[in-house]
Design an enzyme around this catalytic site. Structure first.
Site, short mmCIF file in Angstrom:
data_model
loop_
_atom_site.label_atom_id
_atom_site.label_comp_id
_atom_site.label_asym_id
_atom_site.label_seq_id
_atom_site.Cartn_x
_atom_site.Cartn_y
_atom_site.Cartn_z
N GLU A 196 -12.19 7.02 -4.90
CA GLU A 196 -12.37 6.69 -3.49
C GLU A 196 -13.81 6.99 -3.05
O GLU A 196 -14.47 7.84 -3.63
CB GLU A 196 -11.45 7.56 -2.61
N ARG A 225 3.59 4.18 -16.40
CA ARG A 225 4.13 4.02 -17.75
C ARG A 225 5.45 4.75 -17.95
O ARG A 225 6.14 4.54 -18.95
CB ARG A 225 3.10 4.47 -18.79
N TYR A 234 3.99 6.12 2.56
CA TYR A 234 3.07 7.25 2.64
C TYR A 234 3.86 8.55 2.55
O TYR A 234 4.81 8.74 3.30
CB TYR A 234 2.26 7.18 3.95
N ARG A 278 -1.65 6.44 8.04
CA ARG A 278 -1.06 5.30 8.75
C ARG A 278 0.20 5.74 9.50
O ARG A 278 1.31 5.37 9.15
CB ARG A 278 -0.72 4.17 7.78
N ARG A 324 -4.18 7.07 -3.65
CA ARG A 324 -3.81 5.83 -2.97
C ARG A 324 -3.45 4.79 -4.04
O ARG A 324 -3.97 4.82 -5.14
CB ARG A 324 -4.95 5.32 -2.11
N ARG A 346 0.83 -1.20 0.00
CA ARG A 346 0.00 0.00 0.00
C ARG A 346 0.86 1.25 0.00
O ARG A 346 1.99 1.26 0.48
CB ARG A 346 -0.88 0.03 1.25
N CYS A 402 -7.44 2.72 -12.52
CA CYS A 402 -7.76 3.84 -11.62
C CYS A 402 -9.23 3.79 -11.24
O CYS A 402 -10.08 3.43 -12.05
CB CYS A 402 -7.48 5.17 -12.29
#
Length: 120
Positions: free
Chosen positions: A77, A62, A107, A115, A89, A6, A74
């Site tokens: 959210e 790419r 992150y 997080r 994200r 993640r 894609c």
């Protein structure tokens, strides 16, 4: 075994160059800190908050040599009230022998607040 890696970042503006640049930085760090090879990647999923629509962050993938054939998608959210804005994200699913605790989730920018227990 398949594992998910993640990551998240934020941008200041809904602007194509910034979205691609920040997504690229995030992917490069995910690749670097997890020693990921393109052939070990099952797929990459990006999500963006509803305030980002100037481009697809997948374009950043790419720009990485050797990642031409990696499947990428894609999505938007869920617009949860009070959630972090201008956020990108990513979930990179990889084939690996690493234990879950050995995966480095990354992150950047304001997304570190998502997080704080996983500071990179």
């Amino acid at each position: 075994m398949i594992r998910g890696v993640r990551g998240a970042t934020t941008v200041k503006h809904n602007e194509q160059n910034e979205i691609i640049a920040e997504s690229h930085k995030l992917l490069k760090d995910i690749i670097k800190y997890n020693q990921i090879e393109a052939d070990d990647v099952a797929s990459v999923y990006f999500t963006v908050t509803e305030d980002l629509n100037d481009t697809f962050p997948a374009k950043s993938l790419r720009k990485i040599e050797g990642w031409t054939y990696v499947p990428v998608m894609c999505m938007r959210e869920i617009p949860v009230p009070g959630s972090l804005q201008k956020c990108i994200r990513v979930m990179v699913t990889i084939c690996t022998d690493k234990a879950q605790k050995d995966i480095h989730h990354i992150y950047h920018n304001d997304a570190v607040q998502l997080r704080p227990d996983l500071k990179s």
